[in-house]
Structure formats: C-alpha cells, structure tokens
Design a protein around this motif. Structure first.
Motif, short mmCIF file in Angstrom:
data_model
loop_
_atom_site.label_atom_id
_atom_site.label_comp_id
_atom_site.label_asym_id
_atom_site.label_seq_id
_atom_site.Cartn_x
_atom_site.Cartn_y
_atom_site.Cartn_z
N GLY A 180 -21.99 73.96 -68.82
CA GLY A 180 -22.79 73.29 -67.79
C GLY A 180 -22.11 73.32 -66.44
O GLY A 180 -22.74 73.61 -65.41
N LYS A 181 -20.81 73.06 -66.42
CA LYS A 181 -20.05 73.09 -65.17
C LYS A 181 -20.00 74.51 -64.60
O LYS A 181 -20.13 74.71 -63.41
CB LYS A 181 -18.63 72.56 -65.40
CG LYS A 181 -18.56 71.10 -65.84
CD LYS A 181 -19.11 70.13 -64.81
CE LYS A 181 -18.17 69.96 -63.65
NZ LYS A 181 -18.68 68.93 -62.70
N ALA A 182 -19.81 75.50 -65.50
CA ALA A 182 -19.73 76.90 -65.07
C ALA A 182 -21.06 77.36 -64.48
O ALA A 182 -21.10 78.22 -63.60
CB ALA A 182 -19.33 77.79 -66.24
N ALA A 183 -22.16 76.77 -64.97
CA ALA A 183 -23.49 77.12 -64.45
C ALA A 183 -23.74 76.53 -63.06
O ALA A 183 -24.64 76.97 -62.36
CB ALA A 183 -24.57 76.64 -65.41
N GLY A 184 -22.95 75.52 -62.71
CA GLY A 184 -23.15 74.87 -61.42
C GLY A 184 -23.96 73.59 -61.51
O GLY A 184 -24.44 73.08 -60.49
N CYS A 185 -24.12 73.08 -62.73
CA CYS A 185 -24.86 71.82 -62.94
C CYS A 185 -23.91 70.64 -62.98
O CYS A 185 -22.71 70.79 -63.24
CB CYS A 185 -25.60 71.87 -64.28
SG CYS A 185 -26.74 73.25 -64.51
N LYS A 186 -24.44 69.45 -62.74
CA LYS A 186 -23.71 68.23 -63.07
C LYS A 186 -23.85 68.03 -64.58
O LYS A 186 -24.85 68.47 -65.18
CB LYS A 186 -24.31 67.02 -62.34
CG LYS A 186 -24.14 67.07 -60.83
CD LYS A 186 -22.68 66.92 -60.41
CE LYS A 186 -22.55 66.80 -58.91
NZ LYS A 186 -21.13 66.74 -58.49
N VAL A 187 -22.88 67.38 -65.20
CA VAL A 187 -22.90 67.24 -66.66
C VAL A 187 -22.63 65.81 -67.10
O VAL A 187 -21.68 65.17 -66.63
CB VAL A 187 -21.86 68.16 -67.33
CG1 VAL A 187 -21.93 68.02 -68.85
CG2 VAL A 187 -22.08 69.62 -66.94
N VAL A 188 -23.50 65.32 -67.98
CA VAL A 188 -23.27 64.04 -68.66
C VAL A 188 -22.81 64.35 -70.08
O VAL A 188 -23.53 65.01 -70.83
CB VAL A 188 -24.55 63.18 -68.69
CG1 VAL A 188 -24.34 61.93 -69.55
CG2 VAL A 188 -24.97 62.78 -67.28
N GLY A 189 -21.62 63.91 -70.42
CA GLY A 189 -21.10 64.11 -71.76
C GLY A 189 -21.52 62.96 -72.66
O GLY A 189 -21.55 61.81 -72.22
N ILE A 190 -21.86 63.27 -73.89
CA ILE A 190 -22.26 62.24 -74.84
C ILE A 190 -21.26 62.25 -75.99
O ILE A 190 -21.24 63.17 -76.80
CB ILE A 190 -23.69 62.48 -75.34
CG1 ILE A 190 -24.66 62.38 -74.16
CG2 ILE A 190 -24.08 61.47 -76.43
CD1 ILE A 190 -26.09 62.65 -74.49
N GLY A 191 -20.42 61.21 -76.02
CA GLY A 191 -19.38 61.16 -77.04
C GLY A 191 -18.10 60.57 -76.50
O GLY A 191 -18.13 59.60 -75.74
N SER A 192 -16.98 61.19 -76.83
CA SER A 192 -15.66 60.65 -76.48
C SER A 192 -15.17 61.17 -75.12
O SER A 192 -15.14 62.38 -74.89
CB SER A 192 -14.64 61.05 -77.55
OG SER A 192 -13.32 60.83 -77.09
N PRO A 193 -14.75 60.26 -74.23
CA PRO A 193 -14.19 60.67 -72.93
C PRO A 193 -12.95 61.54 -73.09
O PRO A 193 -12.67 62.39 -72.24
CB PRO A 193 -13.85 59.34 -72.26
CG PRO A 193 -14.72 58.33 -72.93
CD PRO A 193 -14.84 58.79 -74.34
N ASP A 194 -12.21 61.35 -74.17
CA ASP A 194 -11.00 62.15 -74.41
C ASP A 194 -11.35 63.63 -74.61
O ASP A 194 -10.63 64.52 -74.17
CB ASP A 194 -10.24 61.64 -75.64
CG ASP A 194 -9.67 60.25 -75.43
OD1 ASP A 194 -9.46 59.89 -74.25
OD2 ASP A 194 -9.44 59.54 -76.41
N ILE A 195 -12.47 63.88 -75.29
CA ILE A 195 -12.89 65.26 -75.59
C ILE A 195 -13.71 65.84 -74.45
O ILE A 195 -13.61 67.02 -74.13
CB ILE A 195 -13.70 65.30 -76.90
CG1 ILE A 195 -12.82 64.86 -78.07
CG2 ILE A 195 -14.28 66.68 -77.16
CD1 ILE A 195 -13.58 64.65 -79.37
N LEU A 196 -14.52 64.99 -73.81
CA LEU A 196 -15.48 65.46 -72.80
C LEU A 196 -15.03 65.12 -71.38
O LEU A 196 -15.85 64.88 -70.50
CB LEU A 196 -16.86 64.85 -73.08
CG LEU A 196 -17.38 65.05 -74.50
CD1 LEU A 196 -18.70 64.30 -74.69
CD2 LEU A 196 -17.57 66.53 -74.82
#
Length: 210
Positions: A180-196
């Motif tokens: 998502g970041k490489a595409a140029g989008c903003k990204v919302v991660g769903i799960g653990s902040p440590d992993i995402l």
C-alpha cells in the motif's frame, strides 16, 4: 486521512472476513498428504502471499522438490480443499464492524475496492452477501505480482478512477502494508502495531471506525 479519502481499498482475509483458518487447514491437509507437518507458526509465513508463492514456501518447509506440473497439481488440490470449506461461509462470518463500515463509506460517497491476492475473492464476497458494496474487485485472477509488490493496489485505484494518493488501504499483513505504501496510498493496519508499524495508523478492527 479517513475523512478526506475518496477511495477505500480493502484486503479480504483478516480485514473483511477470517478465511485464514480455512487456508491453513487446506495447506495442512496438503502437507499431510506429502508426509510432513505444517504448523500454525509455519503458516504465518503465508499471510498475504499468493497461492504459488505459498506453495513454494510449504514445499521448502517440507524439504520437497517438485516440477512445475506437480506444483500446479498441488496448488489445485489445495484450492479444491479450500473452496469446499468456504462454500459453507455465510454472512455471520463477516468480521465485527466490516459491513457497517463499508455501508458508512458508501453513504459518504467513498468509492470502495477489494485488493486481495485471493483467487476466490468474488465468490467469498457473494457468500457473505456484501458484493454489492464494492465498486471494483481486484484479486489474484487480475494481477500477477504478489504483495509487497504494489500492483494490486495500483490496479484497484485505477479501477476506481482515482489516484493512489486519494485512496486509503486497509491491510492486516506487513507485506500488504508495504504494498500500500509503495503504491502511494495511505494505509490503515489492522492488527498489531509491532508488526504493522509502517502503517499510517493501526487499529484492532474496523469496528473501531464506526
């Protein structure tokens, strides 16, 4: 970010529905046929990865060499097992808040796409009764590069008629966040902040956004 987005692109597994357990059981069944154990820890390596890359990892774990024809047969065997399981899916298996958030976005006029490596995405959405909530479905039948390659999200934003910078991606896998970041989008991660940790924001589930 969420209040100004024109498009929302959702991964499927772990974001809209948890079909990961069905994938795991199908891969585990294949490994058993091939004569080795495939653990839940092993399965972590398959998250957000395409079917053929997942098979490559599985065979690597089992120390098994296989030619291209054999690999295609194995992948098909796994998929038959998986499709048999998900054919029993129903709307009760949608993750908490997912349907409500999709409907909220539609009410705001936000365009919605699915961006998933799954080759069964359209079937799953129909089983869940939410296909009508998506303006575009970009899945493993329409792209060839697996995440973290940004292809799926670039194709999804294009299908929505938007620039990637106008879209927010919702992902539960580190490879998906990177894509998502490489595409140029903003990204919302769903799960653990440590992993995402590369995501712009991390939440436990879509229910937090209702």
């Amino acid at each position: 970010m969420l209040n100004t987005m024109k498009g929302a692109i959702f991964d499927l597994d772990g974001v809209i529905v948890d079909t990961a357990k069905y994938h795991y059981l199908a891969w585990q069944a294949l490994a058993k046929r091939l004569g080795f154990d495939f653990t839940e820890e092993d399965n972590e390596r398959l998250k957000g990865v395409s079917r053929m890359e997942s098979l490559r990892i599985l065979l690597e774990i089992g120390g098994i060499e296989a030619g291209e024809v054999e690999r295609l047969e194995m992948a098909e065997m796994k998929n038959r097992e998986y499709v048999s399981s998900i054919s029993k899916l129903d709307p009760s298996e949608i993750l908490p808040g997912a349907r409500e958030y999709l409907e909220l976005l539609r009410g705001r006029g936000v365009k919605i796409a699915l961006g998933s490596a799954s080759q069964n995405a359209a079937f799953i959405l129909s089983r869940l009764g939410i296909a009508r909530l998506f303006d575009a479905v970009i899945d493993g039948t329409k792209v060839s590069q697996a995440k973290p390659d940004p292809e799926v999200f670039l194709a999804a934003s294009e299908a929505l008629g938007l620039r990637p910078s106008e879209c927010v991606v919702f992902e539960d896998a580190a490879a998906g966040v990177q894509a998502g970041k490489a595409a140029g989008c903003k990204v919302v991660g769903i799960g653990s902040p440590d992993i995402l940790h590369q995501a712009d924001r991390v939440i436990a589930g879509l229910y937090e956004l209702i």
